[in-house]
Design an enzyme around this catalytic site. Structure first.
Site, PDB file in Angstrom:
ATOM      1  N   SER A   1      16.528  -8.239-140.351  1.00 11.58           N
ATOM      2  CA  SER A   1      17.617  -8.514-141.283  1.00 11.58           C
ATOM      3  C   SER A   1      18.341  -9.778-140.870  1.00 11.58           C
ATOM      4  CB  SER A   1      18.633  -7.355-141.298  1.00 11.58           C
ATOM      5  OG  SER A   1      18.290  -6.362-142.224  1.00 11.58           O
TER       6      SER A   1
ATOM      7  N   ALA B 288      16.175  -5.523-143.683  1.00 10.25           N
ATOM      8  CA  ALA B 288      15.321  -4.583-142.969  1.00 10.25           C
ATOM      9  C   ALA B 288      15.108  -3.278-143.726  1.00 10.25           C
ATOM     10  CB  ALA B 288      15.897  -4.292-141.582  1.00 10.25           C
ATOM     11  N   THR B 289      16.079  -2.853-144.523  1.00  8.10           N
ATOM     12  CA  THR B 289      15.888  -1.614-145.284  1.00  8.10           C
ATOM     13  C   THR B 289      14.722  -1.749-146.253  1.00  8.10           C
ATOM     14  OG1 THR B 289      18.187  -0.900-145.112  1.00  8.10           O
ATOM     15  CG2 THR B 289      16.931  -0.057-146.973  1.00  8.10           C
TER      16      THR B 289
ATOM     17  N   GLN C 159      18.118  -4.709-135.009  1.00 11.99           N
ATOM     18  CA  GLN C 159      19.125  -4.950-133.968  1.00 11.99           C
ATOM     19  C   GLN C 159      18.587  -5.779-132.805  1.00 11.99           C
ATOM     20  OE1 GLN C 159      22.203  -4.230-134.370  1.00 11.99           O
ATOM     21  NE2 GLN C 159      22.145  -2.772-136.053  1.00 11.99           N
TER      22      GLN C 159
ATOM     23  N   CYS D 295      25.752   2.335-142.516  1.00 13.10           N
ATOM     24  CA  CYS D 295      25.056   2.910-143.667  1.00 13.10           C
ATOM     25  C   CYS D 295      25.380   4.384-143.869  1.00 13.10           C
ATOM     26  CB  CYS D 295      23.553   2.734-143.509  1.00 13.10           C
ATOM     27  SG  CYS D 295      23.046   1.009-143.461  1.00 13.10           S
TER      28      CYS D 295
ATOM     29  N   THR E  90      12.156 -14.164-158.013  1.00  9.99           N
ATOM     30  CA  THR E  90      12.537 -15.515-157.615  1.00  9.99           C
ATOM     31  C   THR E  90      13.090 -15.511-156.197  1.00  9.99           C
ATOM     32  OG1 THR E  90      13.074 -16.075-159.901  1.00  9.99           O
ATOM     33  CG2 THR E  90      14.011 -17.484-158.171  1.00  9.99           C
TER      34      THR E  90
END
Length: 395
Positions: free
Chosen positions: A216, A87-88, A196, A343, A258
């Site tokens: 994510s 997600a970042t 989330q 984080c 890739t």
């Protein structure tokens, strides 16, 4: 004499560890997903871009199937799924990828919220330095953003509105449906950080008004290092994103490199399982939440966020007079919990989320985040509450 095999030893070690209650940071991998990932690492290790042999074809077909599995969860088209590292990266792609279009069209205004993850707030800071004007809407004291305040912040030149689905620290669900309805007649793109919520809150992420959705894998029982950006078309028009990297042309030219087939296979299967087992998982998590709330009652805790608006799988609370760091140390052999986002856990600064909710410093300093899953085993609540109770000031 008992002979302990390596397997027995590892199981004993696992049993001796504290119960893991930090699923908002990362979730355990589903055993079925783990098997899928290992298969495509060890056996079907072909490159999805190789067209001259069967190894590559098997890899390509698995990626195609995973794209469909991810799309099904949010009722998107498989070609609207762009695989990323998580997600970042997806947030960065969504926010920074629209910058060129905003500059070309003169739409340099963005609306977001003060409770977003740093993976949204920091790219917005970059855009501010590039000449964009960013308006951040604060939440209510309950941790949710008032949709009317979001709309009030908008202007004719607003390029993008970015609102997370579920806050990673408080577990408070944001009113995406109402925000989407209020945005119906505005041309601004709507981005949602769904890290989330994906695979857990099904209906909220299926709105066709959500143009960009970040997810994510490691929040939904898939491996770390894989995620996606859903880029919904408006009719036949794609969201006008520009790539942040170049070389290779993979993922419709938006994300070169890739493809990590094994990780993508894991995300695909995890997505399918989340959709199929959603009701059962939600019920298990809700029952756990009831147990937790009941167990905490004698401590007179303060919930950081509107309890009625929180997800079934996370809570943030403070025990009056108890510092969060002291609580985490006292509970380290019972449960593994946190006091905020993984984080930002290396920082000793107060949570920006709780601060912008207007909480007193002492309450913020004592905040504990507990997050679990349908895979979470039972907890010794008596021991947990006893440890916290002993930390409380003398009464």
């Amino acid at each position: 004499m008992t002979v302990v095999t390596p397997t027995d030893s590892s199981r004993a070690q696992e049993d001796a560890r504290p119960v893991y209650l930090d699923c908002n940071a990362t979730s355990p991998m589903d055993p079925r997903v783990q098997a899928e990932v290992l298969r495509f690492m060890a056996e079907e290790y072909g490159n999805a871009g190789s067209r001259t042999h069967g190894y590559g074809q098997i890899a390509k077909e698995r990626v195609i199937r995973a794209r469909q599995q991810v799309a099904n969860v949010v009722i998107a088209k498989p070609e609207e799924v762009i695989f990323t590292s998580g997600a970042t990266e997806s947030n960065n792609m969504a926010l920074l990828g629209l910058a060129a279009y905003g500059e070309q069209t003169g739409r340099r205004h963005i609306v977001s919220t003060t409770i977003e993850h740093k993976a949204v707030l920091e790219p917005l800071e970059v855009l501010s330095k590039r000449g964009f004007e960013v308006t951040l809407v604060p939440p209510t004291s309950g941790g949710w953003v008032d949709p009317q305040e979001v709309v009030k912040a908008m202007r004719p030149d607003t390029l993008l509105v970015s609102v997370m689905a579920v806050n990673n620290e408080t577990g408070v669900i944001q009113p995406l449906d109402e925000i989407g309805r209020l945005l119906a007649d505005h041309q601004a793109y709507f981005h949602v950080d769904g890290a989330q919520a994906y695979g857990k809150l099904i209906d909220q992420l299926r709105s066709a008004r959500i143009d960009l959705l970040s997810i994510s894998g490691h929040k939904v029982y898939a491996p770390k290092g894989v995620g996606a950006l859903i880029t919904r078309r408006r009719g036949y028009k794609r969201v006008p994103l520009e790539p942040l990297m170049y070389g290779g042309g993979q993922e419709r030219g938006l994300r070169p490199g890739t493809l990590p087939v094994a990780l993508i296979a894991g995300l695909g299967l995890a997505s399918e399982l989340a959709q199929e087992e959603h009701a059962k998982r939600a019920a298990l998590c809700a029952a756990f939440k009831v147990e937790l709330v009941s167990a905490l009652t004698p401590l007179n805790v303060t919930y950081n966020g509107d309890l009625d608006r929180t997800v079934p799988y996370a809570l943030n609370f403070s025990v009056p007079g108890v510092d969060s760091e002291a609580a985490i140390v006292a509970l380290k052999d019972v449960v593994a919990i946190s006091n905020g986002s993984a984080c930002t856990s290396q920082s000793y600064e107060p949570s920006h989320v709780l601060t912008t909710m207007g909480m007193p410093d002492e309450q913020t300093a004592g905040a504990l985040r507990v997050s679990w899953s349908h895979l979470t085993p039972s907890v010794d609540w008596t021991q947990l509450v006893g440890r916290l109770d002993r930390l409380r000031p003398a009464r």
